[in-house]
Design a protein around this motif. Structure first.
Motif, short mmCIF file in Angstrom:
data_model
loop_
_atom_site.label_atom_id
_atom_site.label_comp_id
_atom_site.label_asym_id
_atom_site.label_seq_id
_atom_site.Cartn_x
_atom_site.Cartn_y
_atom_site.Cartn_z
N VAL A 2 -2.52 54.15 41.00
CA VAL A 2 -2.57 54.04 39.79
C VAL A 2 -2.17 55.57 39.23
N PHE A 3 -1.30 55.65 38.12
CA PHE A 3 -0.79 56.94 37.82
C PHE A 3 -1.60 57.42 36.38
N TYR A 4 -1.65 58.53 36.39
CA TYR A 4 -2.55 58.85 34.92
C TYR A 4 -1.82 59.97 34.16
N PRO A 5 -2.34 60.33 33.07
CA PRO A 5 -1.61 61.47 32.30
C PRO A 5 -1.49 62.83 33.21
N PRO A 6 -0.59 63.59 32.66
CA PRO A 6 -0.71 65.17 33.61
C PRO A 6 -1.98 65.76 33.00
N GLU A 394 1.28 47.41 45.21
CA GLU A 394 1.43 48.54 44.45
C GLU A 394 2.27 49.42 45.15
N ILE A 395 3.12 50.18 44.31
CA ILE A 395 3.95 51.41 44.91
C ILE A 395 3.40 52.82 44.63
N THR A 396 3.17 53.44 46.04
CA THR A 396 2.34 54.67 45.94
C THR A 396 3.27 55.79 46.07
N GLU A 397 4.68 55.85 46.17
CA GLU A 397 5.36 56.97 46.33
C GLU A 397 6.23 57.01 44.99
N GLY A 399 9.75 57.73 43.03
CA GLY A 399 11.23 57.24 43.10
C GLY A 399 11.56 55.97 43.60
N LYS A 400 10.48 54.98 43.88
CA LYS A 400 10.64 53.71 44.28
C LYS A 400 10.47 52.70 43.05
N PRO A 401 11.35 52.06 42.63
CA PRO A 401 11.33 51.18 41.54
C PRO A 401 10.43 49.89 41.65
N GLY A 402 9.91 49.67 40.38
CA GLY A 402 8.94 48.58 40.36
C GLY A 402 8.55 48.13 38.97
N GLU A 403 7.91 47.24 38.87
CA GLU A 403 7.65 46.68 37.34
C GLU A 403 6.28 47.65 36.85
N LEU A 404 6.65 47.91 35.52
CA LEU A 404 5.37 48.82 34.75
C LEU A 404 4.20 48.04 34.42
N LEU A 405 2.90 48.34 34.90
CA LEU A 405 1.73 47.80 34.26
C LEU A 405 0.92 48.58 33.55
N VAL A 406 0.45 48.25 32.46
CA VAL A 406 -0.02 49.58 31.36
C VAL A 406 -1.51 49.07 31.07
N GLN A 407 -2.42 50.00 31.12
CA GLN A 407 -3.96 49.87 30.60
C GLN A 407 -3.82 51.05 29.53
N SER A 408 -4.40 50.68 28.37
CA SER A 408 -4.42 51.79 27.11
C SER A 408 -5.25 51.00 26.07
N PRO A 409 -5.97 51.85 25.31
CA PRO A 409 -6.83 51.37 24.14
C PRO A 409 -5.97 50.80 23.25
N SER A 410 -4.41 51.09 23.25
CA SER A 410 -3.49 50.54 22.34
C SER A 410 -2.99 49.34 22.76
N VAL A 411 -3.22 48.65 23.94
CA VAL A 411 -2.68 47.61 24.42
C VAL A 411 -3.37 46.42 23.56
N LYS A 445 8.83 63.69 39.27
CA LYS A 445 8.19 64.68 38.92
C LYS A 445 9.08 65.65 38.35
N SER A 446 8.66 66.28 37.40
CA SER A 446 9.42 67.15 36.65
C SER A 446 9.57 68.44 37.37
N PRO A 447 10.60 69.27 36.95
CA PRO A 447 10.57 70.90 37.64
C PRO A 447 9.15 71.30 37.71
N GLN A 448 8.31 71.07 36.42
CA GLN A 448 7.08 71.97 36.31
C GLN A 448 6.03 71.18 37.02
N GLY A 449 6.28 69.93 37.95
CA GLY A 449 5.48 69.17 38.56
C GLY A 449 4.76 68.28 37.88
#
Length: 577
Positions: A2-6, A394-397, A399-411, A445-449
């Motif tokens: 699961v990816f989170y905001p920075p 689930e993709i854990t690395e 740069g590997k493409p896959g479908e985006l799934l989203v959880q948000s209070p705006s969904v 990842k951006s140059p700032q990480g």
């Protein structure tokens, strides 16, 4: 994974109230009223209202609607109080939506480019009881209203710039409603129970989807409130770095579209900005408005960027030095296009975001302090996502493409009267409820990480025409009603003016193929679409005839093969891919 905001993204505060109450009350975090700019100003005439005047006008419209429609705030179901807005942008557009909410009603904004048949479908589907429209599209509104049984006295006219003198006999204007509201007793307060904002629909916005007719997305009050807070909190980090408190924002995006409705109609006002409203795009008016009002922030769509780059001599005639940020959405902005714009305006920041109607809308966005061209930025606060490969893992690395799934209070809550589509798009697993976006992404990842999301491909196949969404399946279903179409497929092809346009591949019935030349048949098919569909759905990419439409064993159209065919043909001609 699961990816989170920075980590630089602040945590999201949240509450559940009506949108109107949220927008007005400083206790929910809006920018102080005393320091806020006038919310909406007409870019053509300069007409404007203060916050207090705008709120009063909205309240008076609510009182007038209560009188005319016989509605009380705490009586009957919200589904008995649906009103459509079929109009170009005006400085009162958002206020009218809040007036509908004040009566515990539901607003369904409609695309002003719709044909009468398309509008009638939305009116019927939503159960609309009245329409706000404007003179240029009044005839379309009248035909659609007649088709669904909405009487003429329930059609109200929004007044566009320089058209207030064109009052139509037999129709009440917005100003008529405001004057009527002054004679009507105050409305009783809404009596909402805890959590009602998360369950109650505020807007019914129509998404093109991938098959059949557009689907009505049920957007709750809390969905809009959440995304407004998410964007404000997210953007404040970049704004503060550049010393920005309030700013002047362009209001060109159609307020009927979720991008304009939220980003311009709510987020900008909640953070104290002034929105300069334009009813439609004209390059000269657009540039004149930026210069006249010293606009700082340009939320636009990629085709507008392309138009600017194609008219650089015209750009030089205007002072655009006030612009700090140009932001695009609704379709990806290519890295090369962004870099071309930065060569013309090296002092600008050029960012972009990503979202859907079903996420109301923004999922990720470029922050001004961490822009990476070609990506759609980082996740907003309160959002987490997964990336799933084509085997459902689930993709854990990176740069590997896959479908985006989203959880948000705006969904959003799902699709109105469409349980099958809701179940397919809003899915559950051990981690909760997820929105399947149908879009292929990679996380880098951006140059700032910090993690950034890049849209790789649209698995849902939607065609993005100048910010509008076109479902190929909708056009295909319509094409099949033409006698010379035995089978067909529609794809997007690139277009310098509109970004993308639809192109049809057609199989003609053998019994009819010899009766007319292909050029004649193609012209008939093009006119068939023009007669019944909005202009952005027209087959501007043309019609090509095939012996057979490529399909999988299950019968699914293999559009990728058609896109490859088109690329090869364009490459052979030396056309832009």
């Amino acid at each position: 994974m699961v990816f989170y905001p920075p980590p630089w993204v602040p945590k999201l505060p949240f509450d559940s109230v009506t949108i109107g109450e949220f927008m007005r009350n400083e206790i929910y975090g809006r920018y102080p009223v005393a320091k806020s700019r006038n919310p909406f100003t007409c870019g053509l005439t300069g007409k404007t209202f203060t916050l207090a005047q705008s709120w009063e006008r909205s309240d008076l419209v609510a009182k007038a609607l209560s009188k005319i429609m016989g509605w009380e705030p705490n009586a009957d179901s919200p589904w008995d109080k649906v009103i459509a807005i079929f109009s170009f942008n005006t400085i009162d557009y958002i206020g009218v939506t809040h007036a509908i909410h004040r009566l515990n009603g539901i607003c369904t904004p409609a695309n002003v480019a719709y044909s009468d048949e398309e509008l009638a479908y939305q009116l019927r589907s939503s159960g609309a009881k009245a329409i706000f429209t404007c003179s240029p599209v009044l005839e379309t509104a009248l035909k659609a209203a007649k088709a669904v049984g909405i009487p003429q006295d329930k059609i109200f006219l929004m007044e566009l710039p320089n058209q207030s003198h064109t009052k139509k006999p037999g129709f009440k204007t917005l100003e008529d409603l405001i004057e009527l509201g002054r004679t009507v007793p105050d409305l009783e307060p809404l009596r909402w129970i805890k959590g009602q904002g998360a369950r109650q629909v505020a807007y019914l916005c129509y998404s093109s989807g991938t098959s059949g007719l557009p689907k009505a997305v049920m957007i709750s009050h809390c969905n809009v409130i959440a995304n407004t807070m998410q964007l404000r909190i997210f953007e404040d980090v970049g704004r503060k770095k550049f010393g920005v408190e309030t700013q002047v924002t362009l209001g060109l995006l159609p307020l009927s579209h979720i991008y304009g409705l939220t980003v311009v109609g709510h987020v900008a006002i909640w953070r104290g900005d002034e929105v300069i409203v334009l009813p439609k795009f004209d390059l000269n008016e657009y540039l004149q408005t930026i210069e006249r009002f010293k606009i700082n922030y340009l939320p636009v769509v990629p085709p507008i960027v392309i138009r600017m780059l194609s008219n650089q001599d015209l750009l030089k005639k205007y002072d655009l030095s006030s612009v700090r940020l140009l932001f695009t959405g609704a379709a990806p902005l290519g890295k090369e296009t962004a870099e071309d714009l930065l060569r013309v305006f090296p002092n600008w920041h050029v960012g972009q975001g990503y979202g859907l109607t079903e996420s109301a809308p923004v999922v990720c966005s470029s922050s001004e302090h961490d822009i990476v061209q070609g990506t759609s930025g980082s996740l907003l606060p309160g959002i987490r996502v997964k990336v799933i490969d084509f085997d459902g893992k689930e993709i854990t690395e990176y740069g590997k493409p896959g479908e985006l799934l989203v959880q948000s209070p705006s969904v959003t809550l799902g699709y109105l009267n469409n349980e099958k589509a809701t179940a397919e798009t809003f899915i559950w697993d051990e981690d909760g409820r997820w929105l399947r976006t149908g879009d292929e992404v990679i996380v880098t990842k951006s140059p700032q990480g910090y993690e950034h999301i890049t849209i790789v491909d649209r698995l849902k196949e939607l065609i993005k025409v100048k910010g509008h969404q076109v479902a190929p399946a909708e056009l295909e279903a319509h094409l099949l009603t033409h006698p010379y179409v035995d089978d067909c497929a529609v794809i997007a092809i690139p277009d310098e003016r509109d970004g993308e346009v639809p192109k049809a591949f057609v199989v003609t019935p053998p019994s009819l193929a010899a009766q007319k030349r292909e050029e004649e048949i193609a012209s008939e098919i093009v006119r068939h679409v023009q007669k019944h569909k909005a202009h952005y759905k027209w087959l501007k990419g043309g019609v090509e005839f095939l012996d057979v439409i490529p399909k999988s064993p299950s019968g699914k159209i293999l559009r990728r093969l058609l896109r490859d065919r088109e690329k090869e043909a364009r490459r052979a001609k030396g056309a832009k891919l």
